[in-house]
Design a protein around this motif. Structure first.
Motif, PDB file in Angstrom:
ATOM      1  N   LEU A  97       7.307   7.682  62.916  1.00 52.74           N
ATOM      2  CA  LEU A  97       6.341   6.755  62.391  1.00 52.74           C
ATOM      3  C   LEU A  97       5.330   7.501  61.601  1.00 52.74           C
ATOM      4  N   ILE A  98       4.909   8.663  61.920  1.00 48.42           N
ATOM      5  CA  ILE A  98       3.843   9.640  61.176  1.00 48.42           C
ATOM      6  C   ILE A  98       4.528  10.104  59.679  1.00 48.42           C
ATOM      7  N   SER A  99       5.777  10.256  59.782  1.00 50.45           N
ATOM      8  CA  SER A  99       6.750  10.692  58.436  1.00 50.45           C
ATOM      9  C   SER A  99       6.799   9.476  57.359  1.00 50.45           C
ATOM     10  N   THR A 100       6.841   8.269  58.228  1.00 46.16           N
ATOM     11  CA  THR A 100       6.725   6.812  57.282  1.00 46.16           C
ATOM     12  C   THR A 100       5.418   6.631  56.557  1.00 46.16           C
ATOM     13  N   VAL A 101       4.327   7.121  57.388  1.00 45.51           N
ATOM     14  CA  VAL A 101       3.167   6.885  56.862  1.00 45.51           C
ATOM     15  C   VAL A 101       2.766   8.115  55.741  1.00 45.51           C
ATOM     16  N   ILE A 102       3.248   9.171  55.826  1.00 40.59           N
ATOM     17  CA  ILE A 102       3.322  10.175  54.798  1.00 40.59           C
ATOM     18  C   ILE A 102       4.098   9.739  53.688  1.00 40.59           C
ATOM     19  N   GLY A 103       5.049   9.279  53.979  1.00 44.29           N
ATOM     20  CA  GLY A 103       6.002   8.834  52.731  1.00 44.29           C
ATOM     21  C   GLY A 103       5.238   7.590  52.001  1.00 44.29           C
ATOM     22  N   LEU A 104       4.483   6.799  52.699  1.00 47.83           N
ATOM     23  CA  LEU A 104       3.693   5.793  52.136  1.00 47.83           C
ATOM     24  C   LEU A 104       2.657   6.524  51.068  1.00 47.83           C
ATOM     25  N   MET A 105       2.189   7.492  51.446  1.00 42.87           N
ATOM     26  CA  MET A 105       1.225   7.915  50.558  1.00 42.87           C
ATOM     27  C   MET A 105       1.849   8.995  49.514  1.00 42.87           C
ATOM     28  N   LEU A 106       3.014   9.337  49.393  1.00 46.00           N
ATOM     29  CA  LEU A 106       3.738  10.350  48.631  1.00 46.00           C
ATOM     30  C   LEU A 106       3.455   9.800  47.174  1.00 46.00           C
ATOM     31  N   PRO A 107       3.650   8.640  46.788  1.00 47.56           N
ATOM     32  CA  PRO A 107       3.568   8.329  45.381  1.00 47.56           C
ATOM     33  C   PRO A 107       2.097   8.579  44.829  1.00 47.56           C
ATOM     34  N   TYR A 108       1.267   8.328  45.632  1.00 48.07           N
ATOM     35  CA  TYR A 108      -0.180   8.429  45.393  1.00 48.07           C
ATOM     36  C   TYR A 108      -0.648  10.083  45.266  1.00 48.07           C
ATOM     37  N   ILE A 109       0.144  10.803  46.154  1.00 48.58           N
ATOM     38  CA  ILE A 109      -0.112  12.161  45.958  1.00 48.58           C
ATOM     39  C   ILE A 109       0.428  12.617  44.789  1.00 48.58           C
ATOM     40  N   PHE A 110       1.850  12.181  44.425  1.00 49.25           N
ATOM     41  CA  PHE A 110       2.406  12.498  43.152  1.00 49.25           C
ATOM     42  C   PHE A 110       1.496  12.236  42.021  1.00 49.25           C
ATOM     43  N   LEU A 111       0.910  11.098  41.890  1.00 50.19           N
ATOM     44  CA  LEU A 111       0.107  10.522  40.860  1.00 50.19           C
ATOM     45  C   LEU A 111      -1.224  11.426  40.745  1.00 50.19           C
ATOM     46  N   VAL A 112      -1.557  11.869  41.706  1.00 46.40           N
ATOM     47  CA  VAL A 112      -2.753  12.910  41.769  1.00 46.40           C
ATOM     48  C   VAL A 112      -2.268  14.241  41.018  1.00 46.40           C
ATOM     49  N   ILE A 113      -1.083  14.715  41.346  1.00 50.25           N
ATOM     50  CA  ILE A 113      -0.616  16.014  41.017  1.00 50.25           C
ATOM     51  C   ILE A 113      -0.390  15.847  39.664  1.00 50.25           C
ATOM     52  N   GLU A 114       0.017  14.908  39.286  1.00 50.40           N
ATOM     53  CA  GLU A 114       0.402  14.410  37.717  1.00 50.40           C
ATOM     54  C   GLU A 114      -0.655  14.544  37.124  1.00 50.40           C
ATOM     55  N   ARG A 115      -1.437  13.813  37.679  1.00 49.70           N
ATOM     56  CA  ARG A 115      -2.966  13.877  36.415  1.00 49.70           C
ATOM     57  C   ARG A 115      -3.357  15.256  36.539  1.00 49.70           C
ATOM     58  N   ILE A 116      -3.385  16.098  37.533  1.00 50.86           N
ATOM     59  CA  ILE A 116      -3.948  17.405  37.545  1.00 50.86           C
ATOM     60  C   ILE A 116      -3.112  18.223  36.535  1.00 50.86           C
ATOM     61  N   VAL A 117      -1.909  18.001  36.477  1.00 51.77           N
ATOM     62  CA  VAL A 117      -0.898  18.955  35.647  1.00 51.77           C
ATOM     63  C   VAL A 117      -1.398  18.441  34.218  1.00 51.77           C
ATOM     64  N   HIS A 118      -1.618  17.067  34.033  1.00 53.49           N
ATOM     65  CA  HIS A 118      -1.890  16.711  32.538  1.00 53.49           C
ATOM     66  C   HIS A 118      -3.083  17.193  31.848  1.00 53.49           C
ATOM     67  N   LEU A 119      -4.002  17.186  32.960  1.00 55.62           N
ATOM     68  CA  LEU A 119      -5.358  17.488  32.490  1.00 55.62           C
ATOM     69  C   LEU A 119      -5.478  18.973  32.259  1.00 55.62           C
ATOM     70  N   ALA A 120      -4.418  19.910  32.947  1.00 52.23           N
ATOM     71  CA  ALA A 120      -4.392  21.389  32.744  1.00 52.23           C
ATOM     72  C   ALA A 120      -3.626  21.728  31.460  1.00 52.23           C
ATOM     73  N   LYS A 121      -2.863  20.741  31.146  1.00 56.75           N
ATOM     74  CA  LYS A 121      -2.103  21.075  30.020  1.00 56.75           C
ATOM     75  C   LYS A 121      -3.029  20.766  28.675  1.00 56.75           C
ATOM     76  N   GLN A 122      -4.045  19.839  28.848  1.00 56.01           N
ATOM     77  CA  GLN A 122      -4.763  19.440  27.598  1.00 56.01           C
ATOM     78  C   GLN A 122      -5.941  20.402  27.437  1.00 56.01           C
ATOM     79  N   HIS A 123      -6.200  21.275  28.432  1.00 60.65           N
ATOM     80  CA  HIS A 123      -7.276  22.237  28.328  1.00 60.65           C
ATOM     81  C   HIS A 123      -6.716  23.677  27.891  1.00 60.65           C
TER      82      HIS A 123
END
Length: 123
Positions: A97-123
């Motif tokens: 159950l807990i890993s299912t809930v973590i898996g539900l949040m993974l796309p949003y975690i990847f989204l935040v990481i991708e945005r941080i990397v994108h912003l770091a590349k711009q500066h």
């Protein structure tokens, strides 16, 4: 809006890689239910992200055409998350159950990481 489609395309690639890792973890480790839960949650989480992308397209078109904007599908995404948790709870011998809930949040975690990397590349 094209930026959101680009992000979703990258998310799908990451999801396929993650699902492949989950299959390997499920098959070759003693933690099969944990990897199955992460895979189930990531699948439903990506489905939720896909719903969000579609609804954002409709919302963007409605606003640009001056029509009343529809909802962003919060109830549908919430129901999808409940469905993933219900599957994990009804089959606890197969899905953690807990890993299912973590898996539900993974796309949003990847989204935040991708945005941080994108912003770091711009500066």
């Amino acid at each position: 809006m094209e930026d959101l489609h680009y992000i979703f395309t990258k998310q799908k690639k990451v999801l396929f890689f993650l699902l492949a890792l989950c299959v390997l973890g499920w098959a070759f480790t003693p933690y099969a239910s944990i990897f199955a839960g992460i895979g189930l949650g990531a699948f439903f989480g990506t489905y939720n992200f896909w719903i969000l992308v579609r609804r954002m397209d409709k919302f963007d078109r409605s606003v640009s055409e001056g029509r009343k904007a529809s909802s962003l599908g919060t109830a549908l995404r919430f129901g999808s998350g409940v469905a993933a948790v219900a599957i994990a709870m009804s089959l606890p011998e197969h899905f953690h159950l807990i890993s299912t809930v973590i898996g539900l949040m993974l796309p949003y975690i990847f989204l935040v990481i991708e945005r941080i990397v994108h912003l770091a590349k711009q500066h």
